[in-house]
Write an enzyme that holds these catalytic residues in place. Structure first.
Site, PDB file in Angstrom:
ATOM      1  N   LYS A  63      15.459 -20.814 -41.396  1.00 12.88           N
ATOM      2  CA  LYS A  63      16.855 -21.100 -41.709  1.00 12.88           C
ATOM      3  C   LYS A  63      17.663 -19.816 -41.799  1.00 12.88           C
ATOM      4  O   LYS A  63      18.808 -19.758 -41.342  1.00 12.88           O
ATOM      5  CB  LYS A  63      16.944 -21.872 -43.027  1.00 12.88           C
TER       6      LYS A  63
ATOM      7  N   HIS B 293       2.951 -44.087  -1.901  1.00 10.53           N
ATOM      8  CA  HIS B 293       4.057 -44.528  -2.765  1.00 10.53           C
ATOM      9  C   HIS B 293       3.543 -45.378  -3.925  1.00 10.53           C
ATOM     10  O   HIS B 293       4.072 -46.450  -4.216  1.00 10.53           O
ATOM     11  CB  HIS B 293       5.110 -45.279  -1.956  1.00 10.53           C
TER      12      HIS B 293
END
Length: 525
Positions: A140, A286
């Site tokens: 922080k 595919h």
């Protein structure tokens, strides 16, 4: 505010890789080191000057080390804003000295609960409390504090300190802070997942409260199409970590596209249905199988699979369940394929196959995870579900017709069922003698899929008389089954469950078909 010079460091690590050398370098730069427990002993025994954290807090470690860093003089020293006058005054009034660096990694919770004999008590003791608290406080206040959680960053931090008179750069502190919150988020998710499992009696409930962690693994030239920017990400959902590199090694060829990744997943998922069985070959185009076969020799399995559809394999993906031998490699080398996937490559095979520069060669290092959660996304949300990995055994089959399938028909029915599970719905698959004869995939009507499968078999010159046919879902009407009977099929495998099952069964009996129900559907979209 200028980059602060690091004068005091707090060091407390579970993974002590490289920590002694790192602390020795810090000490040589004049950094005062404070540490705890085993880390302190490790550093001091190596002759590196370090003091106990109690020197700062004025309070001993208590409760078996559960409480040692949870103290105002620690968190005040981390969180104080250095250019805030009130913070400076309050720090001086309370005897709080600034801490400029935190070096912390966490108790090995995930490794602990992964052990088969772990107890709940062991798991609880490996939940780190002070570590995440210090990391979050330091992250922080990254404007002033350098926080290091990964030993891979030690060298970078030391190099920056040498170049900047003992300071790190703002950009580095920000990057290291970001890594803190990634770590603590993943750590908390792992704990929550474990607790949820305990709450549910040990039953996995990742579906109820999934938590995904994504990290970029591979740069992609593009996504599905060249105008779509993309990257490929490894995933951790608290249940397990999954990445391309964990399961595959690319031995040759250019970078894989996203469509290559999809086809690789499709080919591998299907070939693993034949793990430990006779040689098997899967040819994918595919994401749909255009040829699958088994035989006593791998080269024969390949030739049978290829004969199903001699056009589609060009530019396709081929997977093998056995080491790729030279005879099979020479047969495969006669056409261009995008990707070959094998558990290993026999001597000389790689040298032969690498002559085609655009072909990718993949080594499958381990089986894909089976009993895991899978995720499918839409523009408005995500499906979270168990993977479709259940196996239907012969004992699960229910014969619903007057005629029982023969032993040979039963073999083909089981073979066909494994394949149809991996074909896009609606699915119809014809097989005979452990070879696909025709595959119909992805049609709006099941009858259309049956027609396409029949047409593909005719194009390849393959006879459907006496074949077995699989349907991934029930026949809603008798017309689909009648189309299979007209094509020459003698046995059918399907889930059953239609309100017109009796009509379909009656049609099967009228045409002397043997039909079995699996009571399991395999829609694949």
């Amino acid at each position: 505010m200028s980059d602060p010079v690091i004068k005091r460091a707090l060091v407390s690590v579970s993974d002590k890789t490289g920590i002694v050398d790192f602390c020795r370098e810090l000490s040589s730069m004049g950094v005062e080191i404070f540490s705890t427990g085993g880390t302190l002993r490790t550093i001091q025994s190596a002759g590196v000057p370090a003091a106990s954290i109690s020197t700062i807090t004025g309070f001993p470690e208590i409760m078996d080390g559960r409480v040692k860093t949870l103290h105002p003089k620690i968190h005040g020293g981390l969180l104080a804003v250095r250019d805030n006058a009130d913070h400076i005054v309050q720090a001086e009034e309370n005897g709080i000295g600034f801490i400029d660096m935190v070096v912390v990694n966490l108790y090995p919770f995930e490794e602990t609960v992964a052990k088969p004999d772990v107890t709940f008590e062991d798991a609880i003791e490996n939940i780190d409390i002070g570590g995440p608290s210090m990391l979050r406080s330091a992250a922080k206040n990254n404007e002033s504090v350098t926080v290091v959680t990964d030993s891979a960053d030690y060298a970078l931090v030391l190099e920056e300190m040498r170049m900047n008179s003992g300071a790190t750069t703002r950009s580095t502190r920000l990057r290291l802070a970001r890594k803190v919150f990634e770590l603590t988020s993943r750590y908390d998710s792992a704990i929550a997942g474990y607790m949820t499992g305990i709450e549910n009696g040990g039953k996995d409930s990742g579906i109820d409260k999934p938590s995904l962690k994504l990290e970029r693994e591979l740069d992609m030239r593009y996504g599905e199409n060249p105008h779509q920017q993309a990257g490929f990400y490894r995933m951790n959902d608290g249940e397990c970590s999954r990445s391309f590199g964990e399961y595959f090694e690319k031995l040759h060829g250019k970078a894989l596209s996203y469509n290559n990744m999809l086809d690789t997943a499709a080919a591998t998922g299907l070939i693993e249905e034949f793990s430990g069985e006779d040689p098997a070959v899967v040819i994918i185009k595919h994401t749909n199988p255009c040829g699958v076969a088994q035989a006593s020799a791998l080269v024969d399995a390949y030739r049978k699979a290829f004969s199903t559809d001699t056009q589609s394999p060009f530019g396709g993906i081929i997977a093998f369940n056995k080491p790729l031998d030279m005879e099979t490699a020479k047969a495969v080398d006669e056409i261009f394929t995008e990707i070959l996937i094998a558990p290993s490559y026999e001597d000389g095979v790689l040298e032969l196959l690498q002559k085609k520069k655009n072909r990718r060669l993949l080594l499958q290092k381990q089986p894909l995870p089976k009993d895991v959660i899978e995720y499918k996304s839409t523009q408005f949300g995500m499906l979270v579900q168990d993977r479709d990995s259940r196996i239907v055994s012969r004992e699960d089959l229910k014969v619903v017709t007057k005629r029982q399938p023969s032993s040979e028909e039963l073999d083909d029915l089981m073979f066909a069922w494994k394949i149809c599970k991996h074909v896009k719905s609606n699915t119809i698959v014809y097989v005979k003698n452990r070879q696909t004869l025709g595959v119909g995939a992805g049609q709006m009507s099941r009858v259309d899929s049956a027609k396409i499968a029949r047409s593909k078999a005719a194009e390849a010159g393959l006879e459907l008389k006496g074949s077995a046919v699989a349907s991934d879902a029930f026949f809603p009407f008798a017309d689909g089954l009648l189309a299979a009977a007209e094509a020459g099929a003698s046995a059918v495998i399907q889930p059953g469950g239609s309100i017109r099952d009796e009509e379909v069964i009656s049609a099967a009996d009228d045409h002397n078909l043997a039909m079995v129900f699996t009571s399991m559907r395999h829609f694949k979209h």
